[in-house]
Design an enzyme around this catalytic site. Structure first.
Site, PDB file in Angstrom:
ATOM      1  N   ALA A  67       5.629  41.763  13.073  1.00 36.44           N
ATOM      2  CA  ALA A  67       6.836  41.579  13.875  1.00 36.44           C
ATOM      3  C   ALA A  67       7.944  42.347  13.177  1.00 36.44           C
ATOM      4  O   ALA A  67       7.901  42.529  11.954  1.00 36.44           O
ATOM      5  CB  ALA A  67       7.173  40.093  13.940  1.00 36.44           C
ATOM      6  N   GLY A 112       2.167  40.061  12.601  1.00 42.51           N
ATOM      7  CA  GLY A 112       2.045  40.125  14.060  1.00 42.51           C
ATOM      8  C   GLY A 112       1.117  41.239  14.522  1.00 42.51           C
ATOM      9  O   GLY A 112       0.558  41.166  15.622  1.00 42.51           O
ATOM     10  N   GLU A 115      -2.265  39.813  14.227  1.00 35.28           N
ATOM     11  CA  GLU A 115      -2.370  38.830  15.322  1.00 35.28           C
ATOM     12  C   GLU A 115      -2.575  39.517  16.667  1.00 35.28           C
ATOM     13  O   GLU A 115      -3.340  39.040  17.508  1.00 35.28           O
ATOM     14  CB  GLU A 115      -1.110  37.952  15.336  1.00 35.28           C
ATOM     15  N   GLU A 135       2.780  36.748   5.862  1.00 35.07           N
ATOM     16  CA  GLU A 135       4.002  35.999   6.189  1.00 35.07           C
ATOM     17  C   GLU A 135       4.500  35.120   5.042  1.00 35.07           C
ATOM     18  O   GLU A 135       5.694  34.960   4.855  1.00 35.07           O
ATOM     19  CB  GLU A 135       3.776  35.125   7.443  1.00 35.07           C
TER      20      GLU A 135
HETATM   21  N1  CO8 Z   1       9.409  45.193  10.379  1.00 29.65           N
HETATM   22  C1  CO8 Z   1      10.396  46.122  10.350  1.00 29.65           C
HETATM   23  N2  CO8 Z   1      10.297  47.294   9.695  1.00 29.65           N
HETATM   24  C2  CO8 Z   1       9.149  47.547   9.069  1.00 29.65           C
HETATM   25  C3  CO8 Z   1       8.073  46.633   9.057  1.00 29.65           C
HETATM   26  C4  CO8 Z   1       8.245  45.402   9.755  1.00 29.65           C
HETATM   27  N3  CO8 Z   1       7.264  44.494   9.837  1.00 29.65           N
HETATM   28  N4  CO8 Z   1       7.073  47.159   8.313  1.00 29.65           N
HETATM   29  C5  CO8 Z   1       7.501  48.358   7.898  1.00 29.65           C
HETATM   30  N5  CO8 Z   1       8.751  48.603   8.342  1.00 29.65           N
HETATM   31  C6  CO8 Z   1       9.582  49.787   8.106  1.00 29.65           C
HETATM   32  C7  CO8 Z   1      10.103  49.821   6.664  1.00 29.65           C
HETATM   33  O1  CO8 Z   1      11.249  49.008   6.534  1.00 29.65           O
HETATM   34  C8  CO8 Z   1      10.393  51.300   6.494  1.00 29.65           C
HETATM   35  O2  CO8 Z   1      11.604  51.587   7.139  1.00 29.65           O
HETATM   36  P1  CO8 Z   1      12.675  52.600   6.426  1.00 29.65           P
HETATM   37  O3  CO8 Z   1      11.941  53.906   6.338  1.00 29.65           O
HETATM   38  O4  CO8 Z   1      13.822  52.629   7.390  1.00 29.65           O
HETATM   39  O5  CO8 Z   1      12.984  52.023   5.104  1.00 29.65           O
HETATM   40  C9  CO8 Z   1       9.287  51.963   7.305  1.00 29.65           C
HETATM   41  O6  CO8 Z   1       8.794  50.962   8.193  1.00 29.65           O
HETATM   42  C10 CO8 Z   1       8.145  52.443   6.440  1.00 29.65           C
HETATM   43  O7  CO8 Z   1       7.687  51.350   5.654  1.00 29.65           O
HETATM   44  P2  CO8 Z   1       7.563  51.430   4.053  1.00 29.65           P
HETATM   45  O8  CO8 Z   1       8.494  52.436   3.484  1.00 29.65           O
HETATM   46  O9  CO8 Z   1       7.653  50.028   3.522  1.00 29.65           O
HETATM   47  O10 CO8 Z   1       6.074  51.982   3.923  1.00 29.65           O
HETATM   48  P3  CO8 Z   1       5.062  51.741   2.714  1.00 29.65           P
HETATM   49  O11 CO8 Z   1       3.917  52.663   2.965  1.00 29.65           O
HETATM   50  O12 CO8 Z   1       5.753  51.802   1.409  1.00 29.65           O
HETATM   51  O13 CO8 Z   1       4.554  50.221   2.915  1.00 29.65           O
HETATM   52  C11 CO8 Z   1       3.752  48.340   4.174  1.00 29.65           C
HETATM   53  C12 CO8 Z   1       3.814  49.876   4.050  1.00 29.65           C
HETATM   54  C13 CO8 Z   1       2.918  47.759   3.039  1.00 29.65           C
HETATM   55  C14 CO8 Z   1       3.101  48.035   5.510  1.00 29.65           C
HETATM   56  C15 CO8 Z   1       5.191  47.761   4.125  1.00 29.65           C
HETATM   57  O14 CO8 Z   1       6.004  48.478   5.044  1.00 29.65           O
HETATM   58  C16 CO8 Z   1       5.287  46.312   4.450  1.00 29.65           C
HETATM   59  O15 CO8 Z   1       4.958  45.477   3.611  1.00 29.65           O
HETATM   60  N6  CO8 Z   1       5.752  45.959   5.680  1.00 29.65           N
HETATM   61  C17 CO8 Z   1       5.958  44.612   6.086  1.00 29.65           C
HETATM   62  C18 CO8 Z   1       4.649  43.952   6.428  1.00 29.65           C
HETATM   63  C19 CO8 Z   1       4.887  42.506   6.809  1.00 29.65           C
HETATM   64  O16 CO8 Z   1       5.362  41.708   6.030  1.00 29.65           O
HETATM   65  N7  CO8 Z   1       4.506  42.163   8.039  1.00 29.65           N
HETATM   66  C20 CO8 Z   1       4.637  40.834   8.544  1.00 29.65           C
HETATM   67  C21 CO8 Z   1       5.964  40.667   9.198  1.00 29.65           C
HETATM   68  S1  CO8 Z   1       6.242  38.974   9.652  1.00 29.65           S
HETATM   69  C22 CO8 Z   1       5.324  38.775  11.056  1.00 29.65           C
HETATM   70  O17 CO8 Z   1       4.669  39.655  11.535  1.00 29.65           O
HETATM   71  C23 CO8 Z   1       5.377  37.412  11.643  1.00 29.65           C
HETATM   72  C24 CO8 Z   1       4.765  37.399  13.043  1.00 29.65           C
HETATM   73  C25 CO8 Z   1       5.208  36.194  13.784  1.00 29.65           C
HETATM   74  C26 CO8 Z   1       6.686  36.221  14.030  1.00 29.65           C
HETATM   75  C27 CO8 Z   1       7.119  35.096  14.860  1.00 29.65           C
HETATM   76  C28 CO8 Z   1       8.587  35.271  15.229  1.00 29.65           C
HETATM   77  C29 CO8 Z   1       9.450  34.161  14.755  1.00 29.65           C
END
Ligand code: CO8
Length: 260
Positions: A67, A112, A115, A135
């Protein structure tokens, strides 16, 4: 049909849907969720002869990295309820869609994103795919069905481990656990999905829809999937396609199903 963040391409009767926010690793923001609701919740997929849908992510790195975290850092409990319910409703539309939906997982499928892949009927993983429910790193739990569907695919013990450690697993491990149906060379995910959907597309459409319904019933609280199977089996016996399938078998020819 116009979408904010989805690209669509109809190829040989299969709709290939690409989630197109590569700069944010295809994170599911409100617009993308609205697009998915429009796609699966309206008549957008009432396409003549549609065999199924492939969902994939744009770019080299991600299927969907979760998400969109930037959208829910300041929400309150009521907002959390609404966001989670919205995601659940959309993912049920996908899971209950009457034609097969395959996730072509071309990179990160996290939170997400994992999921979403799990709500699809099958998952094809590229060699560099990574699955996970991170999460708890953020202080939340999965909100789009992850605590339920991950158990369905990998079993309770492994699901608890993955959900509590937030560990990511690679394509081979996902395959070994039953989360990924196939592992293919990177970049071949969509092609493998197309191959499977082409095969399914030759079967009787009503029977395929009933398989999806009956299998889903196994996981629905208070529903008796065995009873459902009896009723739906009888329905398929009443179809023109069954007469065609049986005649084709007896006449030693290929069946030509009409979906009736
Ligand atoms: N949301 C928003 N932006 C994101 C997300 C995300 N989930 N994942 C990556 N991005 C963005 C980064 O912020 C970055 O943006 P910017 O270039 O502007 O800084 C860009 O994508 C590239 O990402 P990275 O530079 O971090 O790339 P890396 O190769 O270094 O890392 C990863 C890749 C490991 C995937 C890393 O980006 C990461 O850990 N992302 C988050 C993963 C995460 O925690 N996902 C779970 C989110 S919570 C969720 O999904 C809950 C679902 C249910 C929600 C219910 C609603 C209430």
């Amino acid at each position: 049909m116009e979408y904010q963040n989805l690209l669509t391409e109809l190829r040989d009767g299969v709709l290939i849907v690409t989630i197109n926010r590569p700069k944010a690793l295809n994170a599911l923001n409100k617009g993308t969720l609205a697009d998915l609701r429009q796609l699966f919740g309206t008549d957008a997929l009432a396409i003549d002869g549609l065999k199924g849908v492939v969902l994939t992510g744009a770019g080299e790195k991600a299927f969907v990295a979760g998400a969109d975290i930037t959208e829910f850092t300041t929400i309150d409990v009521q907002g959390g309820l609404e966001m989670a319910q919205n995601g659940h409703d959309i993912f049920f539309l996908i899971e209950r869609f009457s034609k097969p939906v395959i996730a072509a997982v071309n990179g990160f499928a996290l939170g997400g994103g994992c999921e979403l892949a799990m709500a699809c009927h099958m998952r094809i993983a590229g060699e560099r795919a990574k699955f996970g429910q991170p999460e708890v790193n953020l202080g939340i739990i999965p909100g789009y069905g992850g605590t339920q569907r991950l158990v369905q695919y990998v079993g309770k013990g492994k699901a608890l481990e993955l959900l509590m450690t937030a560990d990511m697993i690679g394509a081979e491990e996902a395959h070994r656990l039953g989360l990924a149906n196939h592992v293919v060379a990177q970049g071949e995910e969509v092609n493998k999905a197309l191959e499977i959907l082409t095969k399914i597309g030759k079967k009787a459409p009503v029977a395929i829809a009933k398989v999806i319904e009956c299998v889903n019933t196994y996981f629905e609280d208070g529903e008796d999937g065995f009873k459902k199977e009896v009723v739906e089996f009888a329905r398929t016996v009443g179809t023109e396609d069954f007469r065609e399938g049986a005649s084709a078998f007896l006449e030693k020819r290929k069946a030509n199903f009409q979906g009736k």
